[in-house]
Design an enzyme around this catalytic site. Structure first.
Site, mmCIF file in Angstrom:
data_model
loop_
_atom_site.group_PDB
_atom_site.id
_atom_site.type_symbol
_atom_site.label_atom_id
_atom_site.label_comp_id
_atom_site.label_asym_id
_atom_site.label_seq_id
_atom_site.Cartn_x
_atom_site.Cartn_y
_atom_site.Cartn_z
ATOM 1 N N CYS A 76 38.764 42.254 49.038
ATOM 2 C CA CYS A 76 39.619 42.668 50.310
ATOM 3 C C CYS A 76 38.685 42.841 51.415
ATOM 4 C CB CYS A 76 40.523 43.830 50.138
ATOM 5 S SG CYS A 76 42.093 44.025 51.468
ATOM 6 N N HIS A 89 43.309 42.952 44.830
ATOM 7 C CA HIS A 89 43.202 43.894 44.218
ATOM 8 C C HIS A 89 43.657 43.959 42.766
ATOM 9 C CE1 HIS A 89 41.952 46.431 48.009
ATOM 10 N NE2 HIS A 89 42.965 45.917 48.386
#
Length: 504
Positions: A332, A439
């Protein structure tokens, strides 16, 4: 409403842990139970099945309770973006970013409305609620407009159990001080005390129990021993030291860059289940060492944290490490930092329109920050061009503002092909460099094993079979519950909930 609220004498006293244990105990007894935390401040998120964002602790507690996580379990999530402001996530969606002062001045009534609605929704669907407070219920400077402790206990009309952390020292003062600072009506709501994180022979605390009960008139419902390796995920960075102990020494050394606005550090928790893996949090040049791999995790403030890494020299260190043959993964915000350029035209990431920042330039892409956050659960497979493991299935979730695009199509090799048909991330040097928005990447047992086995092979270590993390996680949770059970007056806890309901 039938239930109980867990409050603490301080932050990290073990409220999330005790709440999770209570949810599990009730669920194991066949009770339809749900967790609830009105307002959470954490950059550790959990994405619900409908693509909404809540505090990670409530997501894990819902799993422990055998309940589907929903926004009503955590209607208000505050995600710090700087020392002075936080993004407000209301009912799972980004609402606005406010300073602490503005939040108190302008959001209070809206917050109360959200809490009342959530409690009503949960009460209609569940038999019992286990509520969790935050910090301390007697922060005098905040108490008149708080949305998370005694005000919520009053709205739900439930009794309170106060948790105190004996490991910090000063436990008698913290318990008495907390009770003395409560209003009489609030103090009358406290029906039990739990002493948490006790090390040593609990029999040595017998006089302490007697003193607390005589001094307060409130029963001590348990003296909970310090549980090593309970594997119940932490809520915020205060629990990092407990969760990722530097005492463990193993063959594979993973260095995780500890960013100032670190988010979703639970992406790393699967490594705790790997016996030959050590996780180290790297804060400066002196702690970088010579790791087998470096992971740059997510962050709530990508450009700010990137500037921090450059300032202390870690940005250049990561580049040199990779160019010398090291393995680097960015997740991310970490992925965004590895790009060549980061562009924030509307100030979505920095709060300042027109901000541009050079990235670490290991990935030939640029990231543009958008005003609308992407929050979604996602599934995919390793891209078909990736050697040998093209059938590996992965699932996780995305929470990000930025969108990354290629600067050089000829160097384009995505990491994942998502089930939506979209490509995600970047893959190079046979996996020595990976960037992804997914994630929970390492929560995929097969993928984690493939990746770790490559590190093992590089060190001429034998490959390992996959550790089934989900199975291990719940095995460890149930083991922790069973370890605690003899030290907890569970029947008395249930009597408190039952008698409060009859009285009210």
């Amino acid at each position: 409403m039938k239930g109980v609220m867990i409050q603490g004498t301080c932050s990290d006293a073990g409220k999330s842990f005790i709440t999770t244990v209570f949810c599990r105990l009730l669920a194991n007894e066949g009770v339809k139970v749900a967790p609830f935390k009105s307002q959470n401040m954490s950059n550790n998120s959990y994405v619900t099945v409908d693509g909404c964002e809540i505090g990670r602790a409530q997501g894990i507690q819902s799993e422990a309770a055998n309940a589907e996580a929903s926004v009503y379990m955590n209607p208000i999530l505050l995600k710090p973006r700087s020392d002075h402001s936080s993004e407000i996530v209301l009912f799972g969606k980004s609402y606005q970013t406010l300073s602490g002062v503005s939040y108190r001045d302008s959001f209070y009534e809206k917050g109360l409305e959200a809490i009342r609605l959530s409690l009503a929704k949960l009460e209609a669907s569940y038999e019992v609620l286990v509520l969790e407070g935050a910090g301390s219920p007697v922060e005098i400077n905040l108490k008149d407009r708080e949305l998370v402790n005694m005000k919520v206990a009053d709205l739900a009309d439930v009794p309170v159990i106060l948790v105190a952390d004996i490991e910090r020292g000063g436990i008698f003062a913290s318990i008495i001080g907390t009770l003395e600072l409560l209003e009489p009506s609030e103090r009358n709501r406290v029906k039990g005390i739990i002493v948490n994180k006790f090390r040593g022979d609990i029999r040595l605390f017998k006089d302490g129990i007697s003193w607390i009960e005589q001094r307060t008139g409130i029963p001590v419902l348990g003296v909970i021993p310090y549980i090593n390796g309970h594997m119940i995920e932490g809520e915020d960075s205060l629990s990092l030291a407990d969760r990722f102990s530097a005492d463990k020494k193993a063959s594979i050394d993973l260095a995780i860059i500890k960013l100032p606005f670190l988010s979703n550090y639970t992406d790393m928790e699967p490594f705790l289940y790997e016996k030959d893996v050590t996780v180290r949090w790297v804060e400066d040049m002196s702690t970088f060492g010579n790791p087998d791999a470096v992971i740059i995790p997510g962050t709530k403030s990508t450009i700010s944290d990137l500037q921090f890494l450059k300032k202390i020299g870690l940005g250049e260190k990561v580049k040199d490490y990779f160019q010398s043959g090291g393995t680097v993964i960015g997740i991310c915000g970490g992925y965004q930092m590895l790009c060549e350029e980061l562009i924030d035209p509307e100030g979505a990431d920095t709060g300042k329109k027109g901000t541009n920042e050079d990235g670490l330039a290991l990935i030939p892409a640029k990231t543009v920050f958008l005003t609308k956050k992407k929050t979604v659960r996602t599934k995919g497979t390793l891209h078909s061009q990736i050697e040998m493991t093209e059938k590996t299935q992965l699932e996780g979730y995305e929470i990000h503002l930025g969108h990354s695009t290629w600067n050089n199509e000829n160097k384009k090799l995505p990491f994942l092909m998502l089930e939506t048909g979209e490509e995600d991330g970047y893959y190079a040097e046979k996996g020595r460099l990976i960037g992804t928005y997914m994630h929970h990447l390492f929560h995929n047992d097969e993928w984690r094993t493939i990746w770790l086995n490559r590190l093992r092979e590089k060190k001429q270590l034998p490959p390992q079979n996959p550790t089934l993390m989900k199975t291990e996680k719940f095995k460890n949770l149930d083991q922790a519950v069973e370890e605690i059970r003899p030290f907890l007056k569970w029947d008395q806890v249930k009597d408190i909930m039952d008698s409060w309901g009859r009285e009210s």
